[in-house]
Design an enzyme around this catalytic site. Structure first.
Site, mmCIF file in Angstrom:
data_model
loop_
_atom_site.group_PDB
_atom_site.id
_atom_site.type_symbol
_atom_site.label_atom_id
_atom_site.label_comp_id
_atom_site.label_asym_id
_atom_site.label_seq_id
_atom_site.Cartn_x
_atom_site.Cartn_y
_atom_site.Cartn_z
ATOM 1 N N ARG A 194 0.728 -1.156 -0.084
ATOM 2 C CA ARG A 194 0.098 0.117 0.121
ATOM 3 C C ARG A 194 0.750 1.245 -0.056
ATOM 4 N NH1 ARG A 194 -4.957 1.759 -1.805
ATOM 5 N NH2 ARG A 194 -6.321 2.465 0.230
ATOM 6 N N THR A 216 -9.528 -0.161 -9.722
ATOM 7 C CA THR A 216 -8.707 -1.285 -9.229
ATOM 8 C C THR A 216 -8.869 -2.517 -10.132
ATOM 9 O OG1 THR A 216 -9.052 -0.778 -7.010
ATOM 10 C CG2 THR A 216 -8.159 -2.701 -7.296
ATOM 11 N N THR A 237 -3.742 -1.201 -7.648
ATOM 12 C CA THR A 237 -4.810 -0.123 -8.126
ATOM 13 C C THR A 237 -3.933 1.174 -8.017
ATOM 14 O OG1 THR A 237 -6.616 1.190 -7.249
ATOM 15 C CG2 THR A 237 -5.109 -0.003 -5.612
ATOM 16 N N GLN A 291 -3.992 7.714 -4.430
ATOM 17 C CA GLN A 291 -4.278 6.858 -3.320
ATOM 18 C C GLN A 291 -4.759 7.600 -1.933
ATOM 19 O OE1 GLN A 291 -5.754 3.839 -3.497
ATOM 20 N NE2 GLN A 291 -3.963 3.262 -4.808
ATOM 21 N N ASP A 330 -7.929 8.003 -0.280
ATOM 22 C CA ASP A 330 -8.739 7.261 0.595
ATOM 23 C C ASP A 330 -8.630 7.422 2.060
ATOM 24 O OD1 ASP A 330 -9.389 5.855 -1.638
ATOM 25 O OD2 ASP A 330 -8.027 4.092 -1.360
ATOM 26 N N SER A 359 -10.266 -1.148 0.667
ATOM 27 C CA SER A 359 -11.403 -2.287 0.740
ATOM 28 C C SER A 359 -11.000 -3.418 0.078
ATOM 29 C CB SER A 359 -12.622 -1.462 0.287
ATOM 30 O OG SER A 359 -13.066 -0.686 0.979
ATOM 31 N N GLY A 388 -13.329 -2.780 -7.417
ATOM 32 C CA GLY A 388 -14.627 -2.049 -7.238
ATOM 33 C C GLY A 388 -14.965 -0.908 -6.170
ATOM 34 N N GLY A 389 -13.431 -0.583 -5.775
ATOM 35 C CA GLY A 389 -13.470 0.370 -4.648
ATOM 36 C C GLY A 389 -14.271 -0.044 -3.439
#
Length: 684
Positions: free
Chosen positions: A170, A478, A496, A515, A518, A544, A570-571
């Site tokens: 991440r 993503t 993503t 990113q 988020d 998610s 799909g977030g």
């Protein structure tokens, strides 16, 4: 513990790049035959010393039988039957059937990426090897969704040690980020970051993590030379590939943002300013050069040196476009890139009926939220709620099934929204996800579900922590892929750049993520309670993403044989897509394609319940008033959304063969809502 110990690492990446091979040709979808991917036997020169020369499989490896409609169709042509034909969010390709393979399989959201992964597997490469090759191609063919300028989460299963390992790639906030980094320009200039908010500014760009994470996983589990894994993407970037429908739509849809970046404009648009269209052959020599550097020098070539400097320079740009508009710069430095660390983490593994389900831990909320929903649903008998109708498209879920799954998800999202963030900064209640996922707690949550009325909006459970603010950040883009190699190792990886085309900042042939949006832009909610998912230096935003691996329970209750891998883009709706797919396969016995194709349904923590309006078995005419599923849910108090869903689920299931041999085979599905395909070796 299901968490694998850290194995000895492989030697450092090779210091040279294997020479890219010539592209051996295109590939075509042929009626009643197979989708033959030319050069599938290997991406090198095919000689005895080629690390990607065929070692496993048979003459039919890396092919997939395709239902067809006539003459051969070249991918990217836009003709009927083209798996890359234009697909808006409402797209749905009917008639997809499960693919069967003997020993290895890859399911991705793009045909060229599936091709690259399958080539590596056929050459004897591991699932981790194939993941590197797949991601590098996806960054080229699906730049709107993922790439080396973004981040990723991976679950890896080692069949020898029977261990599941989570890998965290991440993105992180820069060291200079403040609590109001996304909220306004500075303490003295309290205006929105420009243009029009944080997303398209340099403030949205987190330090990319995908490359470092893939190198870490490869050092633990790779078998092929690092440099060889980049050859498919380098070759395709150099020789060119036809623009798919989804990419064409993304270029046109993101035109205003992309045109603020000179490099993006030169790459994605024609000289007259028009977006490059479906079928246009797109070449990306800058990306080929970037990958060549990483192939030769490892991840350090990305996080230090000229590529890192170009990333920092682009993040700190202050204007762009014609006429020029102001762009608020980010504060990322070379030290942020060189200091980035991918992390091994303990997977979230819980039992669900006769299975173990393993997901991604924080900073993703996906593993916890999916496990929470399943743990609640375990208290209800779903086996009697099998879908009806045309099972070739997954069937129609019953009213009771959608009601129960949606209510369980409302409760799961409520806890996720309040408690889950980067645990390196904000620990979970009780210091472990067990406080949110233990059986007695989830049984108590299940008792709040009424069979006759939707709860609308759920309240978070009280899990022994002082009051926390609720963060309802909406995530977006993503992609996901699932891989099983010939040794039985498996990878489920979701990757993503966040929104479509990320931050619109483009350098060295790749998109930079957005990113950091988020994160919650504020540190407290309207009541003054602290928000766990707020910005801090070096922190990773909550996600998610929910790559998932499923195992049968052994006779002693421990982790048994690998059964299934899945995940979706799909977030924030990823949690719903993955839960639906797992329930379809584990409770209703749907095969890999049926569970993937099954109507998307579910709910976040609001009164709205989603039914995928793109699905051919849902009647959306007259606002759904003629469809008994819609009217049945409304009678229970659900506010039903019929908006098209854009899942991109990739599923692989190991099926126990009922033949006398007592063996097993692999079965794969790719989401009909996107352009992906499944590839593997043909069954013997």
């Amino acid at each position: 513990m299901l968490h694998a110990p850290v194995p000895a690492t492989r030697p450092a990446p090779a210091a040279r790049l294997d020479a890219p091979a010539r592209l051996r040709g295109g590939f075509a979808l042929c009626a009643g035959a197979a989708l033959v991917l030319a050069g599938c036997g290997g991406s090198g020169d095919g000689g005895s010393g080629d690390p990607l020369a065929p070692q496993v499989g048979n003459a039919n490896a890396c092919t997939v039988t395709a239902g067809a409609n006539g003459a051969a169709v070249v991918v990217g042509s836009g003709l009927a039957g083209d798996p890359s034909a234009p697909e808006p969010a409402s797209g749905y390709r009917v008639g997809k059937t499960a693919v069967r393979a003997n020993s290895f399989m890859v399911s991705t959201a793009n045909p060229l990426a599936s091709k690259a992964g399958c080539e590596v597997l056929r050459a004897g490469g591991s699932a981790a090897d194939a993941a590197v090759a797949v991601q590098m191609v996806l960054g080229l063919t699906e730049p709107q969704s993922s790439g080396i300028g973004g981040g990723a989460f991976m679950l890896h299963y080692d069949a020898t040690s029977k261990r599941v390992q989570a890998y965290d790639g991440r993105e992180t906030a820069p060291a200079a980020a403040t609590a109001d980094y996304l909220r306004w320009v500075s303490d003295t200039d309290r205006s929105l970051p420009q243009p029009g908010g944080a997303r398209a500014s340099g403030r949205s760009i987190g330090t990319p993590g995908a490359v470092r994470m893939l190198e870490l996983a490869w050092k633990d589990h790779g078998t092929k030379p690092w440099s060889a894994l980049f050859t498919p993407a380098i070759t395709t970037a150099s020789n060119g590939f036809p623009i798919s429908g989804r990419l064409a739509d993304a270029i046109a849809g993101g035109a205003s943002g992309l045109k603020r970046d000179a490099e993006a404009t030169a790459y994605f648009f024609n000289a007259d300013g028009s977006p490059k269209a479906l079928g246009t052959v797109l070449r990306n020599p800058a990306y080929a050069n970037t990958l060549s550097a990483i192939a030769a020098g490892g991840a350090d070539a990305f996080y230090t040196g000229t590529i890192a400097q170009a990333i920092v320079d682009k993040i700190r740009i202050t204007s762009g476009g014609t006429p020029a508009v102001a762009i608020t710069p980010g504060l990322t430095t070379l030290a942020d890139l060189s200091g980035y660390q991918a992390k091994r983490r303990e997977a979230v593994c819980t039992t669900y009926r006769a299975n173990w389900v393993c997901g991604m831990p924080p900073p993703s909320s996906g593993g916890i939220a999916v496990a929470s929903a399943l743990g609640i649903l375990e208290n209800f008998d779903l086996s009697a709620e099998k879908p009806t109708g045309n099972l070739a498209e997954g069937g129609r879920p019953t009213v009771r099934a959608v009601h129960l799954v949606s209510e369980a998800e409302r409760l799961a999202y409520a806890d996720r929204d309040k408690y889950v963030a980067d645990t390196d900064f904000t620990p979970l209640p009780g210091g472990s996800w067990n406080s949110m996922l233990n059986k007695p707690y989830l049984q108590s949550r299940a008792r709040t579900i009424s069979e006759t009325r939707s709860m609308g909006t759920a309240q978070a459970g009280a899990i022994g922590r002082n009051a926390q603010g609720v963060s309802l950040v909406e995530e977006r883009g993503t992609t996901h892929f699932t891989i099983v190699d010939s040794r039985g190792n498996a990878v489920a990886m979701t990757t993503t750049v966040e929104a479509g085309m990320g931050s619109y900042h483009f350098t060295n042939g790749f998109i930079l993520n957005n990113q950091l949006t988020d994160f919650s832009a504020t540190a407290t909610d309207s009541t003054g309670a602290p928000i766990a998912n707020s910005v801090q230096p070096g922190k990773r935003p909550r996600s998610s993403m929910a790559p998932t691996l499923v195992f049968r329970k052994a006779d002693d209750g421990s982790l048994g044989d690998f059964h299934m891998g899945t995940g979706s883009p799909g977030g924030s709706t990823i949690i719903q897509y993955v839960t639906k797919t797992l329930v379809g396969a584990l409770d209703w016995g749907l095969n890999a394609q049926q569970a993937t194709s099954l109507m998307d349904f579910g709910a976040a923590n609001s009164a709205t319940t989603n039914l995928g309006g793109e699905h051919p078995l849902l009647n959306t005419a007259n606002n759904g008033n003629n469809d008994p599923l819609v009217t049945g849910l409304r009678a229970l108090g659900h506010t039903v959304s019929l908006a098209a869903q854009s899942s991109g689920t990739s599923t692989v299931i190991r099926v126990r063969d009922t033949a006398a041999t007592g063996g097993s085979y692999l079965q794969g599905g790719a989401d009909p809502r996107r352009e992906g395909i499944v590839l593997g070796d043909s069954p013997q």
